[in-house]
Scaffold this motif. Structure first.
Motif, PDB file in Angstrom:
ATOM      1  N   UNK A 269       0.836  -1.211   0.000  1.00 49.23           N
ATOM      2  CA  UNK A 269       0.000   0.000   0.000  1.00 49.23           C
ATOM      3  C   UNK A 269       0.865   1.254   0.000  1.00 49.23           C
ATOM      4  N   UNK A 270       1.908   1.271   0.846  1.00 43.37           N
ATOM      5  CA  UNK A 270       2.787   2.455   0.907  1.00 43.37           C
ATOM      6  C   UNK A 270       3.532   2.624  -0.417  1.00 43.37           C
ATOM      7  N   UNK A 271       3.910   1.492  -1.026  1.00 42.10           N
ATOM      8  CA  UNK A 271       4.622   1.532  -2.312  1.00 42.10           C
ATOM      9  C   UNK A 271       3.688   2.098  -3.387  1.00 42.10           C
ATOM     10  N   UNK A 272       2.451   1.588  -3.439  1.00 46.36           N
ATOM     11  CA  UNK A 272       1.494   2.031  -4.455  1.00 46.36           C
ATOM     12  C   UNK A 272       1.099   3.486  -4.246  1.00 46.36           C
ATOM     13  N   UNK A 273       1.061   3.910  -3.004  1.00 52.35           N
ATOM     14  CA  UNK A 273       0.698   5.297  -2.720  1.00 52.35           C
ATOM     15  C   UNK A 273       1.703   6.254  -3.352  1.00 52.35           C
ATOM     16  N   UNK A 274       2.975   5.848  -3.366  1.00 47.00           N
ATOM     17  CA  UNK A 274       3.995   6.680  -3.996  1.00 47.00           C
ATOM     18  C   UNK A 274       3.750   6.793  -5.501  1.00 47.00           C
ATOM     19  N   UNK A 275       3.116   5.763  -6.103  1.00 38.36           N
ATOM     20  CA  UNK A 275       2.804   5.802  -7.536  1.00 38.36           C
ATOM     21  C   UNK A 275       1.631   6.732  -7.842  1.00 38.36           C
ATOM     22  N   UNK A 276       0.665   6.817  -6.920  1.00 42.10           N
ATOM     23  CA  UNK A 276      -0.581   7.552  -7.217  1.00 42.10           C
ATOM     24  C   UNK A 276      -0.641   8.935  -6.569  1.00 42.10           C
ATOM     25  N   UNK A 277      -0.043   9.095  -5.402  1.00 42.17           N
ATOM     26  CA  UNK A 277      -0.067  10.399  -4.720  1.00 42.17           C
ATOM     27  C   UNK A 277       1.206  11.132  -5.087  1.00 42.17           C
ATOM     28  N   UNK A 278       1.165  11.853  -6.200  1.00 38.79           N
ATOM     29  CA  UNK A 278       2.400  12.351  -6.811  1.00 38.79           C
ATOM     30  C   UNK A 278       2.606  13.851  -6.667  1.00 38.79           C
ATOM     31  N   UNK A 279       1.533  14.608  -6.484  1.00 37.73           N
ATOM     32  CA  UNK A 279       1.692  16.065  -6.440  1.00 37.73           C
ATOM     33  C   UNK A 279       2.332  16.494  -5.122  1.00 37.73           C
ATOM     34  N   UNK A 280       2.995  17.645  -5.159  1.00 35.00           N
ATOM     35  CA  UNK A 280       3.796  18.062  -4.006  1.00 35.00           C
ATOM     36  C   UNK A 280       2.987  18.071  -2.700  1.00 35.00           C
ATOM     37  N   UNK A 281       1.715  18.501  -2.783  1.00 35.45           N
ATOM     38  CA  UNK A 281       0.947  18.687  -1.535  1.00 35.45           C
ATOM     39  C   UNK A 281       0.384  17.389  -0.962  1.00 35.45           C
ATOM     40  N   UNK A 282       0.549  16.266  -1.672  1.00 28.35           N
ATOM     41  CA  UNK A 282       0.083  14.995  -1.096  1.00 28.35           C
ATOM     42  C   UNK A 282       1.219  14.022  -0.818  1.00 28.35           C
ATOM     43  N   UNK A 283       2.458  14.431  -1.102  1.00 29.64           N
ATOM     44  CA  UNK A 283       3.567  13.477  -0.962  1.00 29.64           C
ATOM     45  C   UNK A 283       3.868  13.122   0.478  1.00 29.64           C
ATOM     46  N   UNK A 284       3.457  13.984   1.403  1.00 33.34           N
ATOM     47  CA  UNK A 284       3.732  13.673   2.810  1.00 33.34           C
ATOM     48  C   UNK A 284       2.649  12.797   3.439  1.00 33.34           C
ATOM     49  N   UNK A 285       1.650  12.452   2.646  1.00 37.68           N
ATOM     50  CA  UNK A 285       0.547  11.610   3.116  1.00 37.68           C
ATOM     51  C   UNK A 285       1.067  10.293   3.709  1.00 37.68           C
ATOM     52  N   UNK A 286       0.567   9.945   4.889  1.00 38.88           N
ATOM     53  CA  UNK A 286       0.975   8.681   5.501  1.00 38.88           C
ATOM     54  C   UNK A 286      -0.244   7.766   5.664  1.00 38.88           C
ATOM     55  N   UNK A 287       0.019   6.477   5.777  1.00 40.41           N
ATOM     56  CA  UNK A 287      -1.051   5.542   6.122  1.00 40.41           C
ATOM     57  C   UNK A 287      -0.677   4.847   7.428  1.00 40.41           C
ATOM     58  N   UNK A 288      -1.681   4.575   8.241  1.00 39.60           N
ATOM     59  CA  UNK A 288      -1.441   3.956   9.547  1.00 39.60           C
ATOM     60  C   UNK A 288      -2.570   2.993   9.861  1.00 39.60           C
ATOM     61  N   UNK A 289      -2.253   1.904  10.567  1.00 45.67           N
ATOM     62  CA  UNK A 289      -3.332   1.018  11.001  1.00 45.67           C
ATOM     63  C   UNK A 289      -4.197   1.687  12.070  1.00 45.67           C
TER      64      UNK A 289
END
Ligand SMILES: [Zn+2]
Length: 317
Positions: A269-289
């Motif tokens: 999920x974290x790997x795929x997020x780097x593929x889809x969340x690409x714009x500068x303002x979403x790159x710091x987005x994190x996922x957590x359980x």
């Protein structure tokens, strides 16, 4: 006021849970009945009334100032009605009015179960301290809710954040909701298991074909099981990235049975997020359980009751 009690109901297709909850989110009294989901609407309502009566029998009931309901959806918070997919006896059912009558006229707040879990994670769990968050339940279905600008954002009918039914595959499989390629159609537990079975994965001697069994196989390195979780992770990542791009969330919290799969889900999920969340303002987005356990629905419903009672974000929601 902060230590005053509220009552909470968590209504799902299997059980109706109730509790008295204090201003710190601590559960003081509990009651529970199975949901007679196949019965007519009045029979289901009687089970709700039994839960309310059991709570009302507590000596603390006199301190209860409001009641919050988190219900399986769809709900219509503006009309005070619910139409849970798994409770066919309730269609446009006037749950708020009926519960208000059962409590002798307490103020009643209704939110969807995804929004309730979001309220709980924001109040006490993994989204605590985040001004903009998406919280998801990935289980038999995929639900969710949003915190925007530090406040719960249920939307006019209480269904905002329902990420399970946004399409991430334009020509994908038909979804029971009527759309195609929905996040839920790819990432829910039953769909993870179905995809693994279709691709040749076979359960162990216990015959367990649940998503949890596929997760166990993926942890052992079974390539078909791994691939099924990777596909689910990509669907979730695309949906989370779309949400972040639209409303600038900075964290996505994932709970539910599939959310418990751990690294088997979160690493792809974290790997795929780097593929889809690409714009500068979403790159710091994190996922957590998710951090809230099985009481999340009750705690979230209590948060809604506390917030509704004062008209402001009393419980940080
Ligand atoms: Zn759908």
């Amino acid at each position: 006021m902060h230590n005053d009690l509220v009552a909470a109901l968590d209504i799902g297709g299997t059980k109706i849970a109730g509790a008295l909850v204090d201003g710190h989110g601590t559960i003081a009294v509990r009651a529970q009945r199975p949901t007679p989901a196949k019965e007519d609407g009045e029979t289901v309502m009687r089970a709700v009334e039994e839960v309310v009566q059991e709570l009302a029998a507590s000596p603390s009931w006199g301190r209860v100032s409001a009641l919050g309901i988190g219900s399986a959806g769809p709900v219509d918070a503006s009309a005070g009605t619910v139409s849970p997919v798994n409770v066919p006896g309730w269609r446009g059912y006037p749950l708020v009015r009926r519960v208000r009558e059962a409590t002798g006229g307490l103020p009643v707040e209704l939110i969807g179960d995804g929004v309730a879990i979001t309220a709980a994670e924001h109040w006490q769990g993994a989204a605590q301290g985040h001004e903009n968050a998406l919280c998801m339940v990935v289980s038999t279905g995929v639900g969710g809710g949003l915190v925007l600008g530090g406040r719960l954002h249920p939307g006019p009918t209480g269904n905002a954040g329902h990420i399970g039914h946004i399409s991430v595959d334009l020509d994908g499989d038909l979804c029971p909701c009527g759309s195609r390629g929905c996040v839920e159609r790819i990432a829910s537990g039953p769909n993870i298991a179905r995809r693994a079975l279709d691709a040749g994965w076979r359960p162990g001697p216990d015959g367990d074909t649940s998503a949890a069994a596929v997760a166990a196989a993926a942890r052992e390195g079974d390539p078909v099981a791994v691939a099924s979780f990777e596909r689910a992770a990509r669907a979730l990542a695309a949906g989370i990235a779309a949400t972040a791009t639209l409303v600038e969330i900075d964290i996505a919290v994932i709970g539910g049975g599939v959310g418990k799969a751990g690294d088997v889900l979160f690493t792809p999920l974290r790997k795929a997020l780097a593929d889809y969340a690409t714009l500068s303002f979403v790159r710091r987005l994190t996922v957590a359980p998710a951090r809230m356990g099985t009481d999340a629905g009750l705690v979230g419903a209590a948060a809604a009751a506390l917030a509704g009672r004062t008209g402001v974000a009393a419980a940080g929601v």
